[in-house]
Scaffold this active site. Sequence first.
Site, mmCIF file in Angstrom:
data_model
loop_
_atom_site.group_PDB
_atom_site.id
_atom_site.type_symbol
_atom_site.label_atom_id
_atom_site.label_comp_id
_atom_site.label_asym_id
_atom_site.label_seq_id
_atom_site.Cartn_x
_atom_site.Cartn_y
_atom_site.Cartn_z
ATOM 1 N N LYS A 203 6.298 42.847 25.281
ATOM 2 C CA LYS A 203 7.072 43.976 25.804
ATOM 3 C C LYS A 203 8.000 43.439 26.880
ATOM 4 C CE LYS A 203 6.609 48.447 28.038
ATOM 5 N NZ LYS A 203 5.681 49.526 28.386
ATOM 6 N N ARG A 213 11.648 57.117 30.331
ATOM 7 C CA ARG A 213 11.179 57.351 31.703
ATOM 8 C C ARG A 213 11.577 58.745 32.174
ATOM 9 N NH1 ARG A 213 12.293 51.162 33.946
ATOM 10 N NH2 ARG A 213 10.753 50.197 32.557
ATOM 11 N N LYS A 226 10.145 46.219 36.637
ATOM 12 C CA LYS A 226 8.814 45.868 36.136
ATOM 13 C C LYS A 226 8.742 44.382 35.764
ATOM 14 C CE LYS A 226 7.686 50.581 34.558
ATOM 15 N NZ LYS A 226 7.046 51.410 33.500
ATOM 16 N N GLU A 242 1.759 35.335 24.463
ATOM 17 C CA GLU A 242 1.232 36.692 24.730
ATOM 18 C C GLU A 242 0.485 37.221 23.514
ATOM 19 O OE1 GLU A 242 0.999 38.772 27.161
ATOM 20 O OE2 GLU A 242 2.412 38.137 28.695
ATOM 21 N N LYS A 257 8.633 45.020 21.518
ATOM 22 C CA LYS A 257 9.363 46.156 22.094
ATOM 23 C C LYS A 257 10.341 45.680 23.154
ATOM 24 C CE LYS A 257 8.206 50.151 24.823
ATOM 25 N NZ LYS A 257 7.189 50.747 25.621
ATOM 26 N N SER A 283 13.411 54.429 23.193
ATOM 27 C CA SER A 283 14.208 55.614 23.516
ATOM 28 C C SER A 283 15.704 55.312 23.642
ATOM 29 C CB SER A 283 13.677 56.235 24.800
ATOM 30 O OG SER A 283 13.660 55.286 25.843
ATOM 31 N N TYR A 322 11.497 57.568 17.125
ATOM 32 C CA TYR A 322 11.673 58.998 17.365
ATOM 33 C C TYR A 322 12.360 59.653 16.165
ATOM 34 C CZ TYR A 322 10.418 57.393 21.966
ATOM 35 O OH TYR A 322 9.729 56.804 23.003
HETATM 36 C C1 PBG Z 1 5.045 52.704 29.618
HETATM 37 C C2 PBG Z 1 5.792 52.802 28.358
HETATM 38 C C3 PBG Z 1 7.173 52.710 28.269
HETATM 39 C C4 PBG Z 1 7.504 52.956 26.943
HETATM 40 C C5 PBG Z 1 6.316 53.173 26.232
HETATM 41 N N1 PBG Z 1 5.250 53.054 27.132
HETATM 42 C C6 PBG Z 1 8.230 52.528 29.315
HETATM 43 C C7 PBG Z 1 8.143 51.488 30.325
HETATM 44 O O1 PBG Z 1 7.512 50.447 30.144
HETATM 45 O O2 PBG Z 1 8.721 51.732 31.365
HETATM 46 C C8 PBG Z 1 8.913 52.990 26.446
HETATM 47 C C9 PBG Z 1 9.175 53.703 25.203
HETATM 48 C C10 PBG Z 1 10.596 54.020 24.954
HETATM 49 O O3 PBG Z 1 11.526 53.661 25.713
HETATM 50 O O4 PBG Z 1 10.828 54.678 23.938
HETATM 51 N N2 PBG Z 1 3.878 52.046 29.677
#
Ligand code: PBG
Length: 335
Positions: A203, A213, A226, A242, A257, A283, A322
């Site tokens: 990720k 968010r 992050k 990982e 991701k 998203s 989505y």
């Molecule tokens: C948080 C989490 C995130 C997403 C899924 N779980 C966002 C982040 O790490 O800030 C993102 C999903 C998306 O953007 O569609 N643990």
Amino acid sequence: MSVSELKYPKNRLRRTRQAKWIRNLTQESMLSSNDLVWPVFVCEGNNIKDEIQSMPNVYRYSIDNLNEVYDIASEHKINLIAIFPFTPQELKTKYGDEALNPDNLVCRSLEKLKSHKSDFGIMCDVALDPYTDHGHDGLLSDEGKILNDETNGVLVKQSILLAEHGADIIAPSDMMDGRIGKIRDELEKNKFVDTLILSYAAKYSSSMYAPFRDAVGSSKNLKTDKKTYQMNILNSDEAIREASMDIAEGADMIMVKPGISYLDIIYRIKNELKYPTFAYQVSGEYSLIKFGSQQDIINEETMVIEQLSSFKRAGADAIITYYAPEVSKFLKLID
Ligand code: PBG
């Protein structure tokens, strides 16, 4: 036969493209509704179906309206839905206590959805960001450090709680080190031997999560990035480390991701580790297509099919999107 020996006109590559029937027969990958995972946002209240401003046509459902989600998932033969909570701001705390409340939004959603017999599985994120008042996925020290091992202790409890409420898949999305092993041990100890773990192993620290968010209400809380836990966008070998560690610790499936900018990572993980590999069309990827098509800059249907097909070509077994309910309408384009 090596590629360098190919010669025109003996080899005319357009021969296998000349008509639909031969294109179909020589197609190398497949995309179908079997491959799709649908993320769903849940919120407090009654009879609510609120559109998320930054994600047109994506909604937050109150629990009493989850029947609609159930019907959509069944109608479109979606195999898995992923639940994400929009936790009221007043329930967010420094330590994310609401994550461990057996009556929180996710636990109640699981109860509701599991009260009917269904053909789809339910997956739940394991991370603290929907519950912390600082918006981070882990516990934050007074000095502003994310505390790895202390966070793992909470994530293990959160996982057991979700398994107790019927989650079929536990999906740690927090990027702490060592959490998969600790969660797997505790699941075994508690006889949840069939609970699957889908690890968000690779990720990346991406700007593509911004609309999500908003959707879970963590963007205004988050004051720092992050980068101390999510991966450096310039790294590739590290994704293999990982994913390898998470598999060794007991993950059943691996997630990459975001999706479209990370096809090289999907390809490497699938080819080098040969484990079920999921891609998340996040998203930001969704919203860019949605708003682009609303502005008539691109064609939504062909764009969505092209991107999801690219995930499959790169080696993804399944795709979180989505667009899942809409895709079954678009799939006729590649029939
Ligand atoms: C948080 C989490 C995130 C997403 C899924 N779980 C966002 C982040 O790490 O800030 C993102 C999903 C998306 O953007 O569609 N643990």
